[in-house]
Design an enzyme around this catalytic site. Structure first.
Site, PDB file in Angstrom:
ATOM      1  N   GLY A 124       0.794  -1.228   0.000  1.00  0.00           N
ATOM      2  CA  GLY A 124       0.000   0.000   0.000  1.00  0.00           C
ATOM      3  C   GLY A 124       0.827   1.280   0.000  1.00  0.00           C
ATOM      4  O   GLY A 124       0.307   2.366   0.250  1.00  0.00           O
ATOM      5  N   ASP A 270       7.644  -4.427 -10.506  1.00  0.00           N
ATOM      6  CA  ASP A 270       6.764  -3.976  -9.426  1.00  0.00           C
ATOM      7  C   ASP A 270       6.767  -5.089  -8.385  1.00  0.00           C
ATOM      8  O   ASP A 270       6.139  -6.132  -8.580  1.00  0.00           O
ATOM      9  CB  ASP A 270       5.358  -3.741 -10.015  1.00  0.00           C
ATOM     10  CG  ASP A 270       4.363  -3.268  -8.971  1.00  0.00           C
ATOM     11  OD1 ASP A 270       4.774  -3.022  -7.824  1.00  0.00           O
ATOM     12  OD2 ASP A 270       3.162  -3.165  -9.306  1.00  0.00           O
TER      13      ASP A 270
HETATM   14  N1  LIG Z   1       1.648   9.192  -5.475  1.00  0.00           N
HETATM   15  C1  LIG Z   1       0.366   8.859  -5.243  1.00  0.00           C
HETATM   16  N2  LIG Z   1      -0.607   9.757  -5.469  1.00  0.00           N
HETATM   17  C2  LIG Z   1      -1.916   9.427  -5.248  1.00  0.00           C
HETATM   18  N3  LIG Z   1      -2.322   8.214  -4.789  1.00  0.00           N
HETATM   19  C3  LIG Z   1      -1.393   7.278  -4.564  1.00  0.00           C
HETATM   20  C4  LIG Z   1      -0.003   7.550  -4.791  1.00  0.00           C
HETATM   21  N4  LIG Z   1       0.681   6.441  -4.467  1.00  0.00           N
HETATM   22  C5  LIG Z   1      -0.234   5.527  -4.099  1.00  0.00           C
HETATM   23  N5  LIG Z   1      -1.472   6.025  -4.152  1.00  0.00           N
HETATM   24  C6  LIG Z   1      -2.708   5.296  -3.786  1.00  0.00           C
HETATM   25  O1  LIG Z   1      -2.415   4.489  -2.673  1.00  0.00           O
HETATM   26  C7  LIG Z   1      -3.045   3.215  -2.769  1.00  0.00           C
HETATM   27  C8  LIG Z   1      -2.009   2.113  -2.644  1.00  0.00           C
HETATM   28  O2  LIG Z   1      -1.094   2.235  -3.725  1.00  0.00           O
HETATM   29  P1  LIG Z   1      -0.561   0.986  -4.549  1.00  0.00           P
HETATM   30  O3  LIG Z   1      -1.637   0.021  -4.860  1.00  0.00           O
HETATM   31  O4  LIG Z   1       0.213   1.526  -5.649  1.00  0.00           O
HETATM   32  O5  LIG Z   1       0.389   0.339  -3.440  1.00  0.00           O
HETATM   33  P2  LIG Z   1       1.383  -0.871  -3.577  1.00  0.00           P
HETATM   34  O6  LIG Z   1       2.632  -0.449  -2.911  1.00  0.00           O
HETATM   35  O7  LIG Z   1       1.495  -1.311  -4.987  1.00  0.00           O
HETATM   36  O8  LIG Z   1       0.665  -1.963  -2.711  1.00  0.00           O
HETATM   37  P3  LIG Z   1       0.770  -3.571  -2.765  1.00  0.00           P
HETATM   38  O9  LIG Z   1       2.159  -3.936  -2.444  1.00  0.00           O
HETATM   39  O10 LIG Z   1      -0.177  -4.021  -1.707  1.00  0.00           O
HETATM   40  O11 LIG Z   1       0.333  -3.955  -4.125  1.00  0.00           O
HETATM   41  C9  LIG Z   1      -3.774   3.205  -4.084  1.00  0.00           C
HETATM   42  O12 LIG Z   1      -5.125   3.544  -3.834  1.00  0.00           O
HETATM   43  C10 LIG Z   1      -3.122   4.310  -4.880  1.00  0.00           C
HETATM   44  O13 LIG Z   1      -4.003   4.899  -5.800  1.00  0.00           O
END
Ligand SMILES: Nc1ncnc2c1ncn2[C@@H]1O[C@H](COP(=O)(O)OP(=O)(O)OP(=O)(O)O)[C@@H](O)[C@H]1O
Length: 523
Positions: A124, A270
């Site tokens: 997240g 990723d």
């Molecule tokens: N820079 C940003 N600006 C706006 N929203 C963001 C940003 N970074 C992340 N988010 C929001 O935060 C939430 C979590 O982000 P994301 O799914 O990319 O996390 P992750 O690190 O890939 O998580 P996981 O490892 O569980 O897949 C999402 O709703 C995403 O839209």
């Protein structure tokens, strides 16, 4: 910090020293999510252009008060800090993140280097948002869009560029092809002496523009293992690796010789998020996924810290790449022939997780890699292939692809039935490799021949246009000549009339003079 894109003409290799460099580390902090705003949490992170400061949560200060530095903020320095928490000065949106990170690595790829950008961070924290984005605005789509803008510019310099994509995930330590409908679970990882570890039988597709890539994103992202956890509504449960293989071929002016070839790969990773089972609220299958994710990430952590120690103290400790599928696959990107960047994504809250991510990233920045460009100076005469041959090859490729598909299904069934490799299976595998190579070879030849035909066609069109221009100039010159002729005729006519008029005038003058002085006339 942004690096302007240089001219795309294929250039000579740079000196070896410039290829020796550290893994570049970027840290990006995301905004609060609704659940965090609702809890009235405080932002624990502040940033300058290259530093990140993390302050402890108020509640954790008391538990830390036994140590002398308790409650003191931790400060880290990186290649660049990306502030995406709120829109104050220096805010890094998706375009700017591409500008600061993606642009440079795309440029290196086009120079012939293998490159890699990997996103790391707790679940997240914004890894998928940074890499894929929420509407084709993440690093991967933006890099692909810019790549295709550049390939069309290259054509003007007689460079044909072939782009292939592959997309796979590592889920519970198994490699799954995300672009193959009936991806047989668990592709094997093998190692080649020249290229390092690779995924055997992974499908790779040629793409001719961003639209093609979008189709593969849709297929791959749909197949990727995601699930809902407490921390993230769409949590990635696997490590995903999207690879662009770029082959550039430079033709001679006349188009009948290939003079240079460059091959490179851009790997965009990723990673699944590190997590604590209690925080993410996982159990059963999700818990098993989580423990595999954590296992491969902790191996990654070990690999990073050994590489970092080897780089800083000239040690040569064995690196346990093979302890996890992830680190084995990333072997070249982390410690070999690659220019690599890590984006450590952090949440603005959660002191412990953020501190651990920052320590991880701090260790990664000490790793050095030695990247070499893959450029070959070649002189290959290209034969003009006529349409019929091209059609034949098209037919051959389709037939080969069908045979490959058939063999893959046989292999899958055999694998399921016997669970071990038989002589027949080995023979099929070898045949499959040969067929794949032939299909790739024909595809390459097709692309080059049609590129050369297009080049000649464009040149022909240019010459026809030039000829048309000459024709038009000639016609207008002829018109000018005719009109000059007309003018001369009319001038001639006027001259004749003037002559007649001057004779008449001189006669009348003579007559007038004679009338005035008759002697003068007779003299
Ligand atoms: N820079 C940003 N600006 C706006 N929203 C963001 C940003 N970074 C992340 N988010 C929001 O935060 C939430 C979590 O982000 P994301 O799914 O990319 O996390 P992750 O690190 O890939 O998580 P996981 O490892 O569980 O897949 C999402 O709703 C995403 O839209």
């Amino acid at each position: 910090m942004s690096v302007p894109l240089r001219s795309l003409a294929l250039s000579a290799p740079r000196d070896a020293d410039s290829n020796h460099g550290n893994v570049k580390v970027f840290v990006r902090v995301r905004p609060f999510l609704t659940r965090e705003t609702e809890k009235n949490t405080r932002c624990l992170v502040s940033m300058s252009e290259t530093s990140v400061t993390l302050s402890p949560e108020e509640k954790s200060i008391s538990s830390l008060e036994q140590t002398p530095k308790a409650g003191a903020p931790s400060v880290f320095h990186f290649d660049r800090a990306l502030w995406s928490f709120d829109e104050r000065d220096g805010f890094v949106d998706q375009q700017k993140a591409y500008h600061l990170v993606g642009e440079e690595y795309l440029q290196h790829t086009l120079e012939g280097y293998n490159t890699c950008i990997l996103a790391y961070g707790q679940t997240g924290s914004g890894k998928s948002y940074t890499m894929m984005g929420d509407s084709a605005n993440g690093l991967i789509p933006l890099i692909c869009q810019h790549l295709f803008r550049q390939t069309s510019q290259m054509r003007r310099n007689q460079v044909s560029c072939t782009v292939r994509v592959s997309y796979f995930e590592i889920y519970n330590e198994q490699v799954r092809d995300l672009l193959c409908d009936d991806s047989y679970a668990g592709l094997r990882v093998r190692e080649s002496p020249s290229e390092g570890p690779y995924v055997e039988n992974l499908s790779e597709f040629t793409v001719n523009g961003y639209n093609d890539i979008e189709k593969y994103f849709a297929i791959g992202n749909k197949q990727r293992s995601t699930a809902l956890t407490k921390m993230n509504n769409q949590s990635s449960r696997s490590h995903a690796v999207f690879t662009l293989s770029v082959k550039q071929v430079k033709f001679s002016e006349s188009g009948d010789e290939i003079i240079l070839e460059k091959n490179s790969k851009l790997r965009l990773v990723d990673l699944a998020g590190s997590e604590r089972a209690s925080a993410t609220g996982t159990s059963g299958v999700r818990l098993k996924e989580g423990s595999n994710i954590n296992k491969s990430l902790s191996t990654l952590g070990r690999v990073i810290s050994i590489l970092s120690a080897n780089s800083t103290s000239q040690k040569n400790t064995m690196v346990p790449y093979r302890d996890s599928t992830l680190t084995w696959i990333l072997k070249e990107s982390l410690g070999g022939n690659s220019k690599t960047a890590m984006i450590a994504c952090i949440a603005p809250t959660d002191y412990e997780e953020t501190l651990s991510t920052l320590r991880y990233a701090d260790s990664a920045k000490r790793i050095t890699t030695v990247a070499t460009q893959k450029i070959s100076n070649v002189h290959i005469k290209v034969k003009m292939e006529d349409k019929m041959v091209l059609d034949d090859k098209d037919f051959e490729i389709t037939a080969l692809q069908q045979e490959i598909l058939g063999l893959q299904q046989v292999l899958q069934r055999q694998g399921e039935k016997e669970g071990e490799e038989t002589a027949l299976l080995g023979m099929y595998r070898a045949k499959l490799q040969v067929l794949k190579r032939s299909a790739e070879y024909f595809e390459d030849r097709m692309i080059m021949t049609s590129f050369r035909n297009e080049m000649l066609h464009e040149r022909n069109q240019g010459l026809t246009l030039q000829l048309d221009g000459y024709d038009k100039n000639f016609a207008s010159l002829m018109r000018d000549v005719t009109s000059v002729g007309h003018t001369m005729t009319s001038l001639d006519r006027e001259l004749g009339e003037l002559k007649v008029r001057s004779v008449e005038f001189s006669d009348s003058l003579q007559r007038d003079l004679a009338a005035f002085s008759p002697e003068a006339v007779f003299e």
